[in-house]
Design a protein around this motif. Structure first.
Motif, mmCIF file in Angstrom:
data_model
loop_
_atom_site.group_PDB
_atom_site.id
_atom_site.type_symbol
_atom_site.label_atom_id
_atom_site.label_comp_id
_atom_site.label_asym_id
_atom_site.label_seq_id
_atom_site.Cartn_x
_atom_site.Cartn_y
_atom_site.Cartn_z
ATOM 1 N N GLN A 61 0.840 -1.195 0.000
ATOM 2 C CA GLN A 61 0.000 0.000 0.000
ATOM 3 C C GLN A 61 0.877 1.248 0.000
ATOM 4 O O GLN A 61 2.010 1.223 0.463
ATOM 5 N N VAL A 62 0.315 2.331 -0.513
ATOM 6 C CA VAL A 62 1.039 3.605 -0.488
ATOM 7 C C VAL A 62 1.114 4.126 0.940
ATOM 8 O O VAL A 62 2.160 4.575 1.399
ATOM 9 N N VAL A 63 0.004 4.072 1.648
ATOM 10 C CA VAL A 63 -0.043 4.478 3.053
ATOM 11 C C VAL A 63 -0.033 3.202 3.885
ATOM 12 O O VAL A 63 -0.845 2.311 3.671
ATOM 13 N N PRO A 64 0.892 3.082 4.829
ATOM 14 C CA PRO A 64 1.008 1.826 5.577
ATOM 15 C C PRO A 64 -0.185 1.582 6.496
ATOM 16 O O PRO A 64 -0.900 2.513 6.867
ATOM 17 N N PRO A 65 -0.391 0.319 6.879
ATOM 18 C CA PRO A 65 -1.464 0.022 7.836
ATOM 19 C C PRO A 65 -1.118 0.582 9.219
ATOM 20 O O PRO A 65 -0.012 1.073 9.447
ATOM 21 N N LEU A 66 -2.045 0.483 10.120
ATOM 22 C CA LEU A 66 -1.882 1.098 11.441
ATOM 23 C C LEU A 66 -1.063 0.224 12.387
ATOM 24 O O LEU A 66 -1.514 -0.146 13.468
ATOM 25 N N TYR A 67 0.150 -0.094 11.971
ATOM 26 C CA TYR A 67 1.114 -0.767 12.834
ATOM 27 C C TYR A 67 2.147 0.278 13.229
ATOM 28 O O TYR A 67 2.639 1.025 12.390
ATOM 29 N N ALA A 68 2.503 0.314 14.509
ATOM 30 C CA ALA A 68 3.465 1.317 14.972
ATOM 31 C C ALA A 68 4.804 1.162 14.259
ATOM 32 O O ALA A 68 5.418 2.149 13.837
ATOM 33 N N SER A 69 5.268 -0.084 14.084
ATOM 34 C CA SER A 69 6.561 -0.297 13.429
ATOM 35 C C SER A 69 6.536 0.171 11.979
ATOM 36 O O SER A 69 7.522 0.725 11.487
ATOM 37 N N ALA A 70 5.415 -0.035 11.309
ATOM 38 C CA ALA A 70 5.301 0.404 9.918
ATOM 39 C C ALA A 70 5.340 1.928 9.820
ATOM 40 O O ALA A 70 5.976 2.489 8.928
ATOM 41 N N TRP A 71 4.695 2.604 10.757
ATOM 42 C CA TRP A 71 4.672 4.069 10.706
ATOM 43 C C TRP A 71 6.013 4.681 11.088
ATOM 44 O O TRP A 71 6.389 5.732 10.563
ATOM 45 N N VAL A 72 6.746 4.045 11.976
ATOM 46 C CA VAL A 72 8.080 4.539 12.320
ATOM 47 C C VAL A 72 8.973 4.453 11.087
ATOM 48 O O VAL A 72 9.658 5.420 10.725
ATOM 49 N N GLU A 73 8.966 3.316 10.416
ATOM 50 C CA GLU A 73 9.776 3.137 9.212
ATOM 51 C C GLU A 73 9.291 4.047 8.088
ATOM 52 O O GLU A 73 10.090 4.658 7.376
ATOM 53 N N PHE A 74 7.986 4.158 7.921
ATOM 54 C CA PHE A 74 7.432 4.989 6.852
ATOM 55 C C PHE A 74 7.767 6.463 7.061
ATOM 56 O O PHE A 74 8.054 7.184 6.103
ATOM 57 N N SER A 75 7.739 6.930 8.315
ATOM 58 C CA SER A 75 8.087 8.328 8.570
ATOM 59 C C SER A 75 9.555 8.594 8.242
ATOM 60 O O SER A 75 9.901 9.679 7.755
ATOM 61 N N HIS A 76 10.423 7.607 8.454
ATOM 62 C CA HIS A 76 11.821 7.756 8.067
ATOM 63 C C HIS A 76 11.944 7.856 6.549
ATOM 64 O O HIS A 76 12.696 8.671 6.018
ATOM 65 N N ARG A 77 11.193 7.030 5.834
ATOM 66 C CA ARG A 77 11.184 7.112 4.366
ATOM 67 C C ARG A 77 10.672 8.467 3.899
ATOM 68 O O ARG A 77 11.210 9.066 2.962
ATOM 69 N N LEU A 78 9.612 8.945 4.533
ATOM 70 C CA LEU A 78 9.026 10.218 4.151
ATOM 71 C C LEU A 78 10.005 11.370 4.407
ATOM 72 O O LEU A 78 10.165 12.252 3.554
ATOM 73 N N LEU A 79 10.657 11.361 5.548
ATOM 74 C CA LEU A 79 11.658 12.393 5.827
ATOM 75 C C LEU A 79 12.830 12.318 4.835
ATOM 76 O O LEU A 79 13.385 13.351 4.447
ATOM 77 N N GLY A 80 13.197 11.105 4.435
ATOM 78 C CA GLY A 80 14.247 10.964 3.433
ATOM 79 C C GLY A 80 13.855 11.569 2.109
ATOM 80 O O GLY A 80 14.660 12.213 1.432
ATOM 81 N N ALA A 81 12.607 11.397 1.727
ATOM 82 C CA ALA A 81 12.120 12.001 0.475
ATOM 83 C C ALA A 81 12.091 13.511 0.570
ATOM 84 O O ALA A 81 12.446 14.220 -0.383
ATOM 85 N N ILE A 82 11.707 14.025 1.718
ATOM 86 C CA ILE A 82 11.666 15.480 1.909
ATOM 87 C C ILE A 82 13.081 16.062 1.935
ATOM 88 O O ILE A 82 13.342 17.114 1.348
ATOM 89 N N ALA A 83 14.001 15.383 2.593
ATOM 90 C CA ALA A 83 15.371 15.899 2.724
ATOM 91 C C ALA A 83 16.106 15.879 1.387
ATOM 92 O O ALA A 83 17.004 16.689 1.165
ATOM 93 N N SER A 84 15.711 14.979 0.501
ATOM 94 C CA SER A 84 16.417 14.934 -0.782
ATOM 95 C C SER A 84 15.850 15.984 -1.696
ATOM 96 O O SER A 84 16.418 16.433 -2.607
#
Length: 84
Positions: A61-84
């Motif tokens: 999925q584009v937006v991860p399911p409501l798992y805490a571990s998935a959102w922690v990893e996804f937020s890191h990916r999102l910040l990486g996209a913003i920082a680049s």
């Protein structure tokens, strides 16, 4: 004022504006990379490195399911996209 100083005044103002723009860009880049490094540390320390098992999606999925571990990893990916 001589003609040479009146010519240089707008040039000096333009250079000052450019300097502010570069300083803003540098500060924004520094802040975003610092946040990315902090989020990467959080991902590493909490063991959520495989919170999203596939790339570029998360659990297919584009937006991860409501798992805490998935959102922690996804937020890191999102910040990486913003920082680049």
């Amino acid at each position: 004022m001589t003609p040479s100083t009146t010519f240089l005044q707008p040039l000096a103002r333009a250079m000052a504006r450019r300097g502010i723009g570069y300083a803003t860009l540098a500060l924004t880049a520094f802040t975003s990379v610092l946040l990315l490094m902090t989020m990467g540390s959080i991902v590493r320390i909490t063991g959520n490195g495989l919170g999203c098992p596939d790339w570029p999606l998360c659990y297919g999925q584009v937006v991860p399911p409501l798992y805490a571990s998935a959102w922690v990893e996804f937020s890191h990916r999102l910040l990486g996209a913003i920082a680049s």
